[in-house]
Design a protein around this motif. Structure first.
Motif, short mmCIF file in Angstrom:
data_model
loop_
_atom_site.label_atom_id
_atom_site.label_comp_id
_atom_site.label_asym_id
_atom_site.label_seq_id
_atom_site.Cartn_x
_atom_site.Cartn_y
_atom_site.Cartn_z
N PHE A 1 94.73 35.22 53.18
CA PHE A 1 94.15 35.75 54.44
C PHE A 1 94.52 37.25 54.38
O PHE A 1 94.27 38.16 55.19
N ASP A 2 94.69 37.71 52.93
CA ASP A 2 94.82 39.04 52.53
C ASP A 2 93.88 39.49 51.57
O ASP A 2 94.05 38.91 50.56
N VAL A 3 93.14 40.61 51.96
CA VAL A 3 92.09 40.91 50.91
C VAL A 3 92.72 41.44 49.81
O VAL A 3 91.84 41.35 48.86
N ALA B 1 88.59 30.09 54.11
CA ALA B 1 88.78 30.58 55.44
C ALA B 1 87.98 31.73 55.89
O ALA B 1 86.94 31.81 56.29
N LEU B 2 88.47 32.90 55.25
CA LEU B 2 87.82 34.28 55.57
C LEU B 2 86.35 34.00 55.12
O LEU B 2 86.34 33.26 53.94
N GLU B 3 85.51 34.46 55.48
CA GLU B 3 83.87 34.41 55.28
C GLU B 3 83.67 35.35 54.18
O GLU B 3 84.17 36.39 53.93
N VAL C 1 82.20 39.14 53.59
CA VAL C 1 82.65 40.23 53.98
C VAL C 1 83.98 40.31 52.96
O VAL C 1 84.29 41.57 52.54
N ALA D 1 82.47 41.78 49.80
CA ALA D 1 82.14 43.60 50.00
C ALA D 1 83.43 44.09 49.88
O ALA D 1 83.30 45.33 49.08
N ALA D 2 84.58 43.67 50.17
CA ALA D 2 85.86 44.47 49.94
C ALA D 2 86.31 44.41 48.42
O ALA D 2 86.70 45.34 48.00
N ALA E 1 83.49 46.05 55.87
CA ALA E 1 84.41 45.31 55.02
C ALA E 1 84.78 46.36 53.78
O ALA E 1 85.91 46.59 53.62
N ARG F 1 83.15 35.75 61.17
CA ARG F 1 82.97 37.07 60.44
C ARG F 1 83.68 38.15 60.88
O ARG F 1 84.17 38.96 60.25
N SER G 1 87.39 37.50 60.27
CA SER G 1 87.43 37.92 58.81
C SER G 1 87.66 39.47 58.60
O SER G 1 88.51 39.94 57.84
N LEU G 2 86.90 40.28 59.09
CA LEU G 2 86.87 41.68 59.00
C LEU G 2 88.15 42.18 59.81
O LEU G 2 88.82 42.99 59.21
N HIS H 1 91.17 40.48 59.74
CA HIS H 1 92.13 40.28 58.93
C HIS H 1 92.22 41.21 57.60
O HIS H 1 93.36 41.87 57.34
N LEU H 2 90.86 41.53 57.25
CA LEU H 2 90.93 42.16 55.90
C LEU H 2 91.06 43.70 56.21
O LEU H 2 91.26 44.56 55.06
N VAL I 1 89.86 30.55 60.69
CA VAL I 1 90.80 31.90 60.41
C VAL I 1 91.98 32.07 61.60
O VAL I 1 91.47 31.91 62.80
N PRO I 2 93.16 32.20 61.12
CA PRO I 2 94.14 32.51 62.18
C PRO I 2 93.83 33.66 63.09
O PRO I 2 93.05 34.64 62.71
#
Lengths: 435, 435
Positions: free
Chosen positions: A30-32, A70-72, A75, A78-79, B78, B106, B109-110, B112-113, B201-202
């Motif tokens: 959950f951490d980019v 989990a995270l999409e 996105v 992209a990071a 992102a 999505r 997710s953005l 979170h990141l 996603v939490p």
């Protein structure tokens, strides 16, 4: 001979106990910054691409292990792209639960912002946990899903080609921003979709994103032969891999396409140690952390059986294919092992996360990779290290140098786009629309 | 009194001639480094958020000016989030052409990141150029679109709350990854959507993303009063702004919500010079580059009229509302000007990109901002500089210090999340589902 290598960043590692090893923050997915770190390690190893799987739903209750996805992915990637320079970024997304215009545009956007490093892994998504999030009582039938996927891919390629390479002009003096005569609607009307177009994104540095496909059923193979440029597949034995490889390449030929333009990349789960014994000790520790046998648990889940009902030292009980809880490709893969009369224990040690497992010293991992590519069972692999980032570091620091010594893997990136990394041609835009 | 300020990065500038100024690469909107640069300038000015508009289609042929929107906002943001530390990132996306599960996921997710810096600007998208990309002969009716939007937002909030704040455990020793008793399906069955959930996603650092809304019709206002935490609106006169502000805040009260929890942020197009005369010279040069009058052209397009049919020194001809080519909010905005009997020239100089235009020295821009907030016509603005990055640099270097001197804008970020920047509470998760 050139080996292609991607890395599949599944959770915090492809072994179910990865999150308990102390080698990675348990909830890092959950951490980019975690994904960016992994990608930079892959880039240090001059790998072709970072690959993210996807499932639009919770595949199983995440009480004992992280969710598979989990995270999409678009996105996250992209990071990742903005923290790296060269490595490709391949996002999985479902053709069953997206609209072609939105997805084509999002992947094309990722392709622009990565400077031509993007790919899309198209899947049809069987899981009922996904379909229930999109208003369906149950997933559509296999045929229905693949019919939609075929049309989806065709629409997507048309949208990606709706701008000519030279349509974006930006001529300040003449006041011409774009040559709208070189931007054409696609006017697609089909069984599943009506899409006028054009896309609001021009072609990218690599022309268009790389199309990856991941289905192993006859319909999945047909779809891949028609559209895909790389195939992510599960192959557990060299023989099964060779049969799949030959089947796909001949299907591609029959479609009138170049077989070298469609790469076969099986998954390969790696557990690497300084020596073979160290690797096995590492594997046993992982299995123990997973509570007995993590891979046994995974195998049983795919078979639709209770793990405790399986005797590790006996062959698999007869398999009722209709009870199997996985894609046709995965079914073929482990049935190919069961057919050899292996014991459950032997099957489990070759099978992890649904993909071939190799436990060994760096040379042994390199041997497997080299043998499969030489023997025409693969063009390379989508790597699935046991634990991130450690398992990938072991690969990059010890297996990559070995592959380089053997002259079968690059020492530095030759190009900047994912197509260049994979040796795929820049697709010529279909101009017929103008004729 | 605290002013809230976002920046709306529309193409390479909000003036139609921005791309021809030589102050920015003409096609920069296809280069993510451009967006990252602009966001870092905004962050230097301690702005609350970078905002991206969106349209899933080509709004008009991009022959003479850049498309209003191109690369997909969530992937661009992102990359922007990973190049910045504090500034918020707000993506526009349509409720008419997305599925709630995909979009909720999505944006989450953005969130979170970016470490809790994300927001979603929900729009219903009128443009027929969009609907044709999703299988529709014409856009759904206004009522139909807003009915879907209401249900979409309700489903989205439920999905964002489907994990309790403490559901993600990651207890390595106990082998407990998540407390699945604290992750609940939403089991939504409604007129437009059936969504089981839970999200995969939490909850994020700020609880959930900030909900922004941008419609000005009665249905848009009702939707905002019920769901939104910030409203991006077009208000061209102080009086119209005050009426809108009072209407929304009282609607919010009637919904049983806190009026301070719903921020009113009109768009504000800025043309800034060292002196008022310099600012006007800059504006005239921009108009000239746009080929006569770029803003006149834009006004005429929104009115559904030919620009050449308008006499700059006469009042607007009577407006047939049924011919207007814009949202109800935009219609109200420029009809409020026409009702004052202003000439076309006067209207054009107050109207740009559909939003209020201010041409002046930094103090004058600060005066407008301060007056609107003091007079309860706004809680702040979504800034729309004429040209990026120069117009934003002028704002950050000259208007922001002036606002700080007046004690109405922060000198540094007090928090890390978008909610903290905007002074919005962290939403308590609705626990009723467990009772």
């Amino acid at each position: 001979m050139r080996v292609r290598l991607g890395v599949n960043v599944l959770g915090v590692g492809c072994h179910p106990a990865a999150w308990r090893t102390g080698e990675v923050e348990p909830t890092a997915q959950f951490d980019v910054a975690y994904f960016q770190q992994v990608a930079r390690i892959g880039e240090r190893g001059t790998l072709d691409a970072v690959f993210l799987a996807d499932q639009p739903g919770l595949f199983e209750p995440p009480d004992r292990r992280p969710p598979m996805t989990a995270l999409e992915p678009t996105v996250v990637l992209a990071a990742v792209a903005s923290a790296t320079e060269r490595i490709g970024v391949v996002a999985t997304a479902s053709t069953s639960y997206n609209e072609p215009f939105n997805l084509a545009r999002r992947i094309a956007s990722l392709d622009h912002l990565s400077g031509g490093r993007a790919g899309w892994n198209a899947v049809t998504t069987y899981a009922p946990t996904a379909s229930a999030n999109f208003g369906f009582e149950a997933p559509a039938s296999h045929d229905e899903r693949y019919g939609r996927a075929d049309e989806f891919l065709s629409v997507t390629k048309q949208l990606w080609d709706s701008w000519a390479d030279d349509a974006l002009v930006g001529d300040v003096d003449a006041g011409v921003y774009a040559d709208t005569g070189r931007i054409e609607p696609i006017d697609h009307v089909g069984e599943h979709f009506s899409v006028r177009g054009p896309l609001n994104v021009p072609r990218s540095r690599q022309g268009r994103p790389v199309l990856v496909q991941a289905g192993g059923s006859p319909q999945g193979r047909a779809l891949a032969a028609k559209h895909a440029e790389a195939i992510f597949t599960s192959q557990l034995t060299l023989e099964a891999g060779q049969a799949f490889y030959a089947d796909i390449k001949s299907r591609v030929l029959r479609e009138g396409r170049d077989p070298d333009g469609v790469l076969i990349l099986p998954g390969l789960t790696t557990v690497i140690g300084g020596t073979e014994a160290e690797a096995h000790a590492r594997y046993e520790r992982l299995e123990e952390l997973a509570g007995g046998s993590g891979s046994l648990w995974h195998l049983a889940a795919q078979l639709g059986l209770d793990a405790e009902s399986l005797d590790l030292d006996a062959p698999l009980p007869p398999i009722d294919r209709s009870r199997l809880k996985s894609s046709v490709g995965f079914q073929d893969a482990f049935l190919s092992l069961a057919a050899q009369g292996l014991t459950v224990r032997q099957i489990v040690t070759r099978f992890a996360s649904g993909h071939r497992l190799v436990v060994g010293a760096p040379e042994q991992v390199a041997d497997t990779i080299e043998a499969w590519v030489r023997e025409r069972a693969a063009d390379g692999f989508n790597l699935m290290p046991d634990v991130f980032p450690t398992g990938l570091e072991a690969f990059v620091d010890h297996v990559v140098p070995e592959l380089r010594r053997r002259g079968i893997f690059r020492t530095e990136y030759e190009g900047t786009t994912l197509r260049e990394h994979l040796g795929l041609p820049r697709p010529v835009r279909h101009e017929a629309v103008f004729v």
